[in-house]
Design a protein around this motif. Structure first.
Motif, PDB file in Angstrom:
ATOM      1  N   PHE A   1      37.547  44.650  57.159  1.00 48.70           N
ATOM      2  CA  PHE A   1      37.845  43.964  55.895  1.00 48.70           C
ATOM      3  C   PHE A   1      36.562  43.480  55.233  1.00 48.70           C
ATOM      4  O   PHE A   1      36.427  43.555  54.003  1.00 48.70           O
ATOM      5  CB  PHE A   1      38.789  42.794  56.154  1.00 48.70           C
ATOM      6  N   TYR A   2      35.610  42.973  56.024  1.00 49.57           N
ATOM      7  CA  TYR A   2      34.328  42.544  55.463  1.00 49.57           C
ATOM      8  C   TYR A   2      33.596  43.721  54.820  1.00 49.57           C
ATOM      9  O   TYR A   2      32.968  43.586  53.768  1.00 49.57           O
ATOM     10  CB  TYR A   2      33.451  41.920  56.546  1.00 49.57           C
ATOM     11  N   GLN A   3      33.685  44.877  55.456  1.00 46.90           N
ATOM     12  CA  GLN A   3      33.029  46.055  54.893  1.00 46.90           C
ATOM     13  C   GLN A   3      33.664  46.459  53.565  1.00 46.90           C
ATOM     14  O   GLN A   3      32.983  46.930  52.651  1.00 46.90           O
ATOM     15  CB  GLN A   3      33.120  47.217  55.882  1.00 46.90           C
ATOM     16  N   ALA A   4      34.983  46.278  53.449  1.00 47.62           N
ATOM     17  CA  ALA A   4      35.693  46.722  52.245  1.00 47.62           C
ATOM     18  C   ALA A   4      35.811  45.633  51.182  1.00 47.62           C
ATOM     19  O   ALA A   4      36.225  45.926  50.062  1.00 47.62           O
ATOM     20  CB  ALA A   4      37.094  47.212  52.618  1.00 47.62           C
ATOM     21  N   SER A   5      35.475  44.371  51.505  1.00 45.68           N
ATOM     22  CA  SER A   5      35.688  43.272  50.561  1.00 45.68           C
ATOM     23  C   SER A   5      34.909  43.425  49.248  1.00 45.68           C
ATOM     24  O   SER A   5      35.462  43.136  48.180  1.00 45.68           O
ATOM     25  CB  SER A   5      35.340  41.940  51.233  1.00 45.68           C
ATOM     26  N   PRO A   6      33.643  43.881  49.241  1.00 48.37           N
ATOM     27  CA  PRO A   6      32.980  44.071  47.924  1.00 48.37           C
ATOM     28  C   PRO A   6      33.707  45.076  47.050  1.00 48.37           C
ATOM     29  O   PRO A   6      33.823  44.881  45.837  1.00 48.37           O
ATOM     30  CB  PRO A   6      31.575  44.563  48.319  1.00 48.37           C
ATOM     31  N   ARG A   7      34.203  46.134  47.674  1.00 48.54           N
ATOM     32  CA  ARG A   7      34.918  47.145  46.887  1.00 48.54           C
ATOM     33  C   ARG A   7      36.259  46.610  46.383  1.00 48.54           C
ATOM     34  O   ARG A   7      36.675  46.925  45.271  1.00 48.54           O
ATOM     35  CB  ARG A   7      35.155  48.383  47.759  1.00 48.54           C
ATOM     36  N   LEU A   8      36.924  45.758  47.157  1.00 47.82           N
ATOM     37  CA  LEU A   8      38.196  45.199  46.705  1.00 47.82           C
ATOM     38  C   LEU A   8      37.989  44.279  45.509  1.00 47.82           C
ATOM     39  O   LEU A   8      38.781  44.288  44.559  1.00 47.82           O
ATOM     40  CB  LEU A   8      38.861  44.431  47.856  1.00 47.82           C
ATOM     41  N   ILE A   9      36.911  43.487  45.550  1.00 48.40           N
ATOM     42  CA  ILE A   9      36.605  42.626  44.400  1.00 48.40           C
ATOM     43  C   ILE A   9      36.270  43.470  43.174  1.00 48.40           C
ATOM     44  O   ILE A   9      36.738  43.205  42.052  1.00 48.40           O
ATOM     45  CB  ILE A   9      35.443  41.673  44.746  1.00 48.40           C
ATOM     46  N   PHE A  10      35.462  44.492  43.400  1.00 51.81           N
ATOM     47  CA  PHE A  10      35.091  45.374  42.300  1.00 51.81           C
ATOM     48  C   PHE A  10      36.312  46.129  41.773  1.00 51.81           C
ATOM     49  O   PHE A  10      36.398  46.433  40.577  1.00 51.81           O
ATOM     50  CB  PHE A  10      34.016  46.347  42.775  1.00 51.81           C
TER      51      PHE A  10
END
Length: 375
Positions: free
Chosen positions: A97-106
């Motif tokens: 989830f930490y790895q994907a969190s920037p992409r989820l915000i974007f």
């Protein structure tokens, strides 16, 4: 079908050679690749549609929209493909989830951007009605301002026209009444203002004289009104007052059709901000459309996060770990060790290895041999 399958594998970001080794992973990567592809496709369509309204009416509007849509879609495709391929499925869930969190915000930001143009298209008729009301109101205000400024500038002439017009209207009514009295006087009708004597007598001649004098005054007033009105109309023409008129329905529809992105966005905001039931319903529809695009934009990441770690993920993780161990091995006993030229074996990083040239060793050996021989 095989070509389409391999294309979606390529979209998934995982090497095709690894996917081919494990048949149970084929459908999973087809789903991930298709999700990434269609997300980028809808992003490109929405971005191109938005730019089309930016250049609405320009000769190359369609060309710019197509070029920007393709570039925007490729950018989203590349971003999704990179982030999906970089998620380590063998790691723990929170780390994924930490790895994907920037992409989820974007993804939330992108979804809001790409959803707005499609919302404008969905509410196109309602937006046109709101814009037409706004443009009509603006025209009325502009005409009122221009007319007020002109009236202030030519207040003297307009006041004269108003006074002369009132006098002319009053005189016209009085002449009509006097002519009726003259007619009754000539025919001998007895009233409070007639003598009742038949014929064109003294009283009739007096009434005729009054009528003639008032007719002269009426002609003078008419000539003065014509002069003043001609002057005012000429000034209106010179100052462009006559061109400040309400647009016809056809011109108004054309202006609404060529409205820019800012005006249409304002109209949609106005349509969803009022408090009546119709606008509240529109606001709810816009909100759900935005949430739908947020979910759709996050779909590639969510699909990757929700999928289980398969054989291909384990294979990739072990291959990368094996390569990293081979590249970073420093033990002299390791057969696969990699010795950098600027590090001593087992030395600390950053410490340079001082090596003597080979010819020094040969000179020392030769010198030692000479000494032994001399002894």
């Amino acid at each position: 079908m095989l070509s389409i399958q391999r294309f979606f594998w390529m979209c998934a970001g995982t090497p095709i050679e690894i996917i081919e080794r494990y048949p149970t992973e084929h459908n999973k990567f087809i789903g991930i690749g298709a999700t990434i592809f269609f997300t980028a496709l809808f992003a490109g369509l929405s971005g191109g549609y938005a730019l089309y309204y930016v250049f609405a009416g320009a000769p190359f509007a369609i060309f710019f929209a197509v070029v920007f849509g393709v570039l925007w879609g490729l950018a989203i495709f590349n971003l999704d493909r990179y982030i999906v391929s970089s998620i380590n499925k063998t790691a723990k869930g929170l780390r994924q989830f930490y790895q994907a969190s920037p992409r989820l915000i974007f993804a939330v930001l992108i979804a809001i951007v790409i959803a707005r143009p499609l919302e404008l298209k969905i509410f196109d008729k309602e937006i046109k009605d709101v814009l037409k009301s706004r443009y009509l109101h603006e025209q009325q205000e502009r005409v009122s301002r221009v007319s007020a400024a002109f009236a202030e500038k030519y207040a003297l002439e307009l006041g004269q026209i108003e006074r002369l017009q009132k006098e002319y209207d009053s005189l016209s009514k009085e002449l009509t009444r006097l002519r009726e009295e003259l007619k009754k006087e000539v025919f001998g009708d007895k009233t409070s203002t007639t003598s009742g004597i038949v014929g064109f007598g003294t009283y009739a001649r007096e009434k005729q004289a009054v009528i003639d004098s008032k007719q002269e005054r009426e002609k003078y007033l008419a000539s003065q009104l014509v002069k003043l009105e001609t002057y005012i109309n000429r000034q209106k023409e010179l100052e462009g007052i006559n061109t400040q008129m309400m647009l016809s329905d056809s011109l108004m529809n054309a202006k609404v059709s060529y409205a820019g992105f800012a005006d249409r966005n304002w109209a949609l905001g106005h349509l969803t901000s009022s408090g009546n039931e119709v606008n509240n319903s529109s606001a709810h529809a816009v909100l759900f459309i935005t949430l739908l695009f947020v979910a759709f934009e996050c779909a590639p990441i969510l699909v990757k996060l929700l999928s289980d770690a398969g054989p291909s993920d384990v294979d990739i993780h072990e291959s990368e770990a094996r390569i990293i161990r081979w590249l970073t091995a420093t033990s002299p006993l390791s057969k696969n060790r990699f010795v950098r030229a600027y590090r001593a074996i087992g030395g600390k990083p950053g410490r340079r290895l001082t090596r003597r040239p080979l010819y020094n060793k040969r000179v020392r050996k030769a010198g030692a041999a000479g000494l032994h021989g001399g002894e």
